[in-house]
Write a protein that holds these residues in place. Sequence first.
Motif, short mmCIF file in Angstrom:
data_model
loop_
_atom_site.label_atom_id
_atom_site.label_comp_id
_atom_site.label_asym_id
_atom_site.label_seq_id
_atom_site.Cartn_x
_atom_site.Cartn_y
_atom_site.Cartn_z
N MET A 147 -33.39 -77.58 -15.13
CA MET A 147 -32.32 -77.56 -14.12
C MET A 147 -31.20 -76.65 -14.62
O MET A 147 -30.86 -76.66 -15.78
CB MET A 147 -31.83 -78.99 -13.93
N GLN A 148 -30.67 -75.85 -13.70
CA GLN A 148 -29.57 -74.94 -14.00
C GLN A 148 -28.33 -75.40 -13.24
O GLN A 148 -28.44 -75.94 -12.15
CB GLN A 148 -29.91 -73.52 -13.55
N LYS A 149 -27.18 -75.16 -13.84
CA LYS A 149 -25.90 -75.42 -13.16
C LYS A 149 -25.32 -74.07 -12.75
O LYS A 149 -25.36 -73.13 -13.54
CB LYS A 149 -24.89 -76.07 -14.12
N ASN A 192 -30.54 -79.15 -5.85
CA ASN A 192 -30.29 -80.60 -5.92
C ASN A 192 -29.19 -80.92 -4.91
O ASN A 192 -28.03 -80.59 -5.12
CB ASN A 192 -29.87 -80.97 -7.34
N SER A 199 -25.89 -82.57 -5.82
CA SER A 199 -25.00 -81.86 -6.74
C SER A 199 -24.10 -80.84 -6.02
O SER A 199 -23.17 -80.32 -6.63
CB SER A 199 -25.83 -81.11 -7.79
N LYS A 241 -20.20 -75.42 -6.38
CA LYS A 241 -20.85 -75.89 -7.60
C LYS A 241 -22.14 -76.58 -7.19
O LYS A 241 -22.15 -77.34 -6.21
CB LYS A 241 -19.95 -76.89 -8.34
N ASN A 293 -26.44 -77.74 -8.77
CA ASN A 293 -27.54 -77.69 -9.72
C ASN A 293 -28.78 -77.25 -8.95
O ASN A 293 -28.97 -77.64 -7.80
CB ASN A 293 -27.80 -79.07 -10.34
N ASN A 316 -33.15 -75.81 -9.46
CA ASN A 316 -34.33 -75.63 -10.29
C ASN A 316 -34.72 -74.15 -10.23
O ASN A 316 -35.16 -73.67 -9.19
CB ASN A 316 -35.47 -76.52 -9.78
N SER A 339 -27.63 -73.58 -18.35
CA SER A 339 -28.57 -74.70 -18.37
C SER A 339 -27.84 -76.00 -18.28
O SER A 339 -26.78 -76.18 -18.91
CB SER A 339 -29.40 -74.66 -19.64
N ALA A 340 -28.36 -76.93 -17.51
CA ALA A 340 -27.72 -78.24 -17.34
C ALA A 340 -28.06 -79.13 -18.52
O ALA A 340 -29.04 -78.98 -19.17
CB ALA A 340 -28.19 -78.87 -16.05
#
Length: 77
Positions: free
Chosen positions: A1-3, A31, A34, A45, A47, A49, A76-77
């Motif tokens: 998962m990326q932020k 997500n 998020s 903002k 999150n 994949n 990266s989260a």
Amino acid sequence: MQKAVIQLETLACPSCMQKIENAVKGLNGVNQDSVKVLFNASKVKLNFNAEDIAITDIENAIENLGYEVKGSKVRSA
């Protein structure tokens, strides 16, 4: 998962926020829980994949609504 934090042009109205939020939440790989659109900061903002969707796809979805993307930061989260 990326932020990701996506910097937008200045948002003019709260309904802009809703449009962007709904469009981003509808993307496969994001997500939904998020997603936050920060009106005063003109930022999104979220999150996501990275295997399902690229940050450029998310930026394009926002730009297709007519909002300019100034830049993005991904980590990266």
